[in-house]
Design a protein around this motif. Structure first.
Motif, PDB file in Angstrom:
ATOM      1  N   GLU A 175      43.352  46.507  29.060  1.00 57.32           N
ATOM      2  CA  GLU A 175      43.114  46.429  27.634  1.00 57.32           C
ATOM      3  C   GLU A 175      42.553  45.058  27.244  1.00 57.32           C
ATOM      4  N   MET A 176      43.110  43.999  27.843  1.00 56.96           N
ATOM      5  CA  MET A 176      42.606  42.660  27.554  1.00 56.96           C
ATOM      6  C   MET A 176      41.156  42.503  28.018  1.00 56.96           C
ATOM      7  N   ALA A 177      40.840  43.075  29.161  1.00 56.67           N
ATOM      8  CA  ALA A 177      39.464  42.997  29.656  1.00 56.67           C
ATOM      9  C   ALA A 177      38.509  43.751  28.737  1.00 56.67           C
ATOM     10  N   SER A 178      38.947  44.929  28.241  1.00 57.73           N
ATOM     11  CA  SER A 178      38.090  45.697  27.337  1.00 57.73           C
ATOM     12  C   SER A 178      37.900  44.979  26.008  1.00 57.73           C
ATOM     13  N   VAL A 179      38.974  44.322  25.525  1.00 55.67           N
ATOM     14  CA  VAL A 179      38.862  43.567  24.278  1.00 55.67           C
ATOM     15  C   VAL A 179      37.901  42.391  24.439  1.00 55.67           C
ATOM     16  N   GLN A 180      38.004  41.684  25.580  1.00 53.40           N
ATOM     17  CA  GLN A 180      37.102  40.567  25.823  1.00 53.40           C
ATOM     18  C   GLN A 180      35.655  41.027  25.912  1.00 53.40           C
ATOM     19  N   THR A 181      35.432  42.192  26.531  1.00 53.80           N
ATOM     20  CA  THR A 181      34.069  42.714  26.618  1.00 53.80           C
ATOM     21  C   THR A 181      33.545  43.120  25.250  1.00 53.80           C
ATOM     22  N   ILE A 202      35.508  39.268  14.141  1.00 52.66           N
ATOM     23  CA  ILE A 202      36.077  38.702  15.367  1.00 52.66           C
ATOM     24  C   ILE A 202      37.593  38.672  15.290  1.00 52.66           C
ATOM     25  N   ALA A 203      38.139  38.316  14.122  1.00 54.46           N
ATOM     26  CA  ALA A 203      39.598  38.308  13.964  1.00 54.46           C
ATOM     27  C   ALA A 203      40.174  39.707  14.091  1.00 54.46           C
ATOM     28  N   ASN A 204      39.450  40.715  13.643  1.00 55.70           N
ATOM     29  CA  ASN A 204      39.942  42.089  13.762  1.00 55.70           C
ATOM     30  C   ASN A 204      39.941  42.562  15.216  1.00 55.70           C
ATOM     31  N   TYR A 205      39.009  42.066  16.023  1.00 58.19           N
ATOM     32  CA  TYR A 205      39.041  42.394  17.450  1.00 58.19           C
ATOM     33  C   TYR A 205      40.271  41.796  18.127  1.00 58.19           C
ATOM     34  N   LEU A 206      40.681  40.611  17.681  1.00 61.51           N
ATOM     35  CA  LEU A 206      41.863  39.978  18.259  1.00 61.51           C
ATOM     36  C   LEU A 206      43.151  40.595  17.743  1.00 61.51           C
ATOM     37  N   SER A 260      35.845  54.638  11.507  1.00 68.34           N
ATOM     38  CA  SER A 260      36.495  55.282  12.662  1.00 68.34           C
ATOM     39  C   SER A 260      36.650  54.341  13.845  1.00 68.34           C
ATOM     40  N   SER A 261      35.730  53.413  14.029  1.00 63.24           N
ATOM     41  CA  SER A 261      35.843  52.478  15.156  1.00 63.24           C
ATOM     42  C   SER A 261      36.880  51.399  14.919  1.00 63.24           C
ATOM     43  N   ALA A 262      37.427  51.302  13.701  1.00 60.86           N
ATOM     44  CA  ALA A 262      38.463  50.337  13.337  1.00 60.86           C
ATOM     45  C   ALA A 262      38.002  48.896  13.524  1.00 60.86           C
ATOM     46  N   THR A 263      36.682  48.639  13.414  1.00 55.62           N
ATOM     47  CA  THR A 263      36.150  47.285  13.565  1.00 55.62           C
ATOM     48  C   THR A 263      35.391  46.811  12.333  1.00 55.62           C
ATOM     49  N   TRP A 264      35.167  47.659  11.347  1.00 54.64           N
ATOM     50  CA  TRP A 264      34.433  47.252  10.157  1.00 54.64           C
ATOM     51  C   TRP A 264      34.791  48.172   9.002  1.00 54.64           C
ATOM     52  N   CYS A 265      34.627  47.654   7.798  1.00 59.24           N
ATOM     53  CA  CYS A 265      34.931  48.410   6.585  1.00 59.24           C
ATOM     54  C   CYS A 265      33.653  48.646   5.802  1.00 59.24           C
ATOM     55  N   PHE A 266      33.596  49.793   5.154  1.00 50.71           N
ATOM     56  CA  PHE A 266      32.451  50.142   4.325  1.00 50.71           C
ATOM     57  C   PHE A 266      32.932  51.133   3.274  1.00 50.71           C
ATOM     58  N   ILE A 267      32.040  51.468   2.346  1.00 51.48           N
ATOM     59  CA  ILE A 267      32.417  52.416   1.306  1.00 51.48           C
ATOM     60  C   ILE A 267      32.685  53.797   1.926  1.00 51.48           C
ATOM     61  N   ASP A 268      33.536  54.552   1.279  1.00 46.19           N
ATOM     62  CA  ASP A 268      33.840  55.908   1.721  1.00 46.19           C
ATOM     63  C   ASP A 268      32.662  56.805   1.341  1.00 46.19           C
ATOM     64  N   TRP A 269      31.759  56.986   2.307  1.00 46.40           N
ATOM     65  CA  TRP A 269      30.518  57.698   2.012  1.00 46.40           C
ATOM     66  C   TRP A 269      30.621  59.200   2.212  1.00 46.40           C
ATOM     67  N   ARG A 270      31.789  59.711   2.550  1.00 52.48           N
ATOM     68  CA  ARG A 270      31.995  61.158   2.661  1.00 52.48           C
ATOM     69  C   ARG A 270      33.057  61.652   1.675  1.00 52.48           C
ATOM     70  N   THR A 271      33.231  60.923   0.593  1.00 54.54           N
ATOM     71  CA  THR A 271      34.251  61.262  -0.382  1.00 54.54           C
ATOM     72  C   THR A 271      33.822  62.448  -1.239  1.00 54.54           C
ATOM     73  N   GLN A 272      34.815  63.097  -1.832  1.00 55.07           N
ATOM     74  CA  GLN A 272      34.567  64.211  -2.738  1.00 55.07           C
ATOM     75  C   GLN A 272      34.490  63.770  -4.195  1.00 55.07           C
ATOM     76  N   ASP A 273      34.822  62.522  -4.463  1.00 58.72           N
ATOM     77  CA  ASP A 273      34.792  62.006  -5.828  1.00 58.72           C
ATOM     78  C   ASP A 273      33.335  61.888  -6.286  1.00 58.72           C
TER      79      ASP A 273
END
Length: 393
Positions: free
Chosen positions: A29-35, A93-97, A182-195
């Motif tokens: 897991e540490m190796a994958s995170v570093q990569t 980068i902080a979210n990867y750590l 879904s990748s849990a590495t970045w945030c964006f607007i909810d572009w598939r919302t029903q609102d």
């Protein structure tokens, strides 16, 4: 007793099969995170270093360059790209750590705001640069009447920042919702919302980005067409003195080549970097097939734009292009005849030493294209044209 202690110490040293499996899992897991973290670190370093070099190059430019609107817009683009890289990349980068960083709703909304704001602001400044060149080349009288100068560009940059801050803050005001992707590495607007309001904002953001991209491409193509038309008129216009004709032809050719190189490269980079994210915005807004990998690839490609911008607008336009043109001039002079080489070598260094080729090109466009075909140039006319170009500069 000593045997028992030795056995316990042996088990503690080498570990049971369960502990060995856990250790191997943690190591993998540490190796994958570093990569995985190496890519955002590389992009952060490339964007920060490139834009810092661009700002340094701009700061040591000549004073006549600093007074132009194009120079001010380039400075605004470099500062915008540097701020976007220095604010958004550390959060990634902080979210990867620690994967709990962007799970905080406030941090997620801030990260989404940064991606929305700097992506749209960069496109707007690039489109403004294309519009400034279009007015200077194709509409010189409008350019002078509006007073497009450094102060005008500063006011326009201020307007871009204020309007985009308000537009990109709408999700935090409740019009839309930011979420961890879904990748849990970045945030964006909810572009598939029903609102309906959130869906309308997503489509609006994609539409504004698309208009900016298309506007940049159309303006650049219009400038390239105007330069080619001016070149054709200059070559075909009858004049009495061959030396005057060759000087204007050389000026047109050098400036035209430089302008077209910058504009075509800009159009390709803007289209290649920004179009994938715009496509994903529309694809997710209209409830097409969900593809998290394509979304992640689109945001990564969009993040490459701040890395390439400084090298296109500053280094390529100033130093690299001049060196390449000088090398091509030397190679062509060796293949040319002895009679034609002195005229070329006498005039081309003047173009290379000139600090504002674009302004001279605009001045030559204003003067030459407005004269009738029967006008004959004299040496005094040539001197007056040069004085006019230096005054406009």
């Amino acid at each position: 007793m000593w045997v028992t202690v030795a056995m316990e110490s042996h088990n503690f040293t080498h570990g049971s099969p369960v502990s060995v499996n856990k250790t191997q899992t943690l190591q993998s897991e540490m190796a994958s995170v570093q990569t995985a973290i190496s890519l955002p670190i590389f992009m952060f370093a490339g964007g920060a270093i490139g834009n810092l070099i661009a700002i340094i190059v701009l700061s040591v430019s000549r004073q006549e360059r600093k007074s132009s609107a194009f120079y001010t817009l380039v400075c605004g683009l470099a500062v915008t790209d540097l701020l976007g890289t220095c604010l958004a990349s550390p959060l990634t980068i902080a979210n990867y750590l620690d994967q709990h960083v962007l799970r905080n709703q406030h941090a997620c909304e801030f990260h989404s705001f940064l991606l929305l704001f700097f992506g749209l602001t960069g496109l707007s400044i690039i489109c403004a640069m294309a519009a400034e060149r279009y007015l200077a080349i194709c509409c010189p009288y409008t350019y002078q009447r509006w007073g497009v100068d450094r102060r005008f560009a500063q006011k326009f940059l201020f307007f871009i920042y204020l309007s985009h801050i308000f537009f990109c803050c709408l999700p935090m005001m409740g019009m839309a919702r930011s979420e961890l992707q879904s990748s849990a590495t970045w945030c964006f607007i909810d572009w598939r919302t029903q609102d309906p309001a959130a869906a309308a904002y997503s489509i609006m953001y994609g539409a504004v980005s698309l208009l900016l991209i298309m506007g940049t491409i159309v303006l650049n193509l219009a400038v390239c067409g105007a330069l080619l038309l001016m070149r054709q008129r200059t070559v075909q216009r009858p004049v009495t003195r061959a030396s005057v004709r060759q000087r204007w032809k050389a000026l047109s050719s050098a400036a035209e080549t430089q302008m077209m190189a910058v504009l075509v490269t800009t159009s390709v980079v803007v289209l290649a970097c920004s179009a994938p994210l715009v496509v994903r915005v529309f694809a997710n807004s209209f409830k097409m097939k969900t593809d998290p990998k394509a979304d992640l690839a689109a945001i990564r490609i969009a993040s490459v734009n701040p890395i390439l911008d400084p090298w296109i607008y500053i280094l390529l336009r100033r130093s690299l292009f001049r060196r390449l043109l000088s090398l091509s001039r030397r190679s062509s002079s060796t293949r040319s005849s002895a009679s034609s080489s002195p005229q070329r070598n006498l005039f081309y260094p003047d173009i290379m030493r000139d600090s504002h080729v674009f302004t001279q090109l605009m001045c030559s466009t204003n003067i030459i294209t407005q004269l009738p075909a029967t006008v004959k140039f004299t040496p005094c006319d040539t001197e007056s044209l040069q004085q006019t170009s230096h005054t406009a500069d």
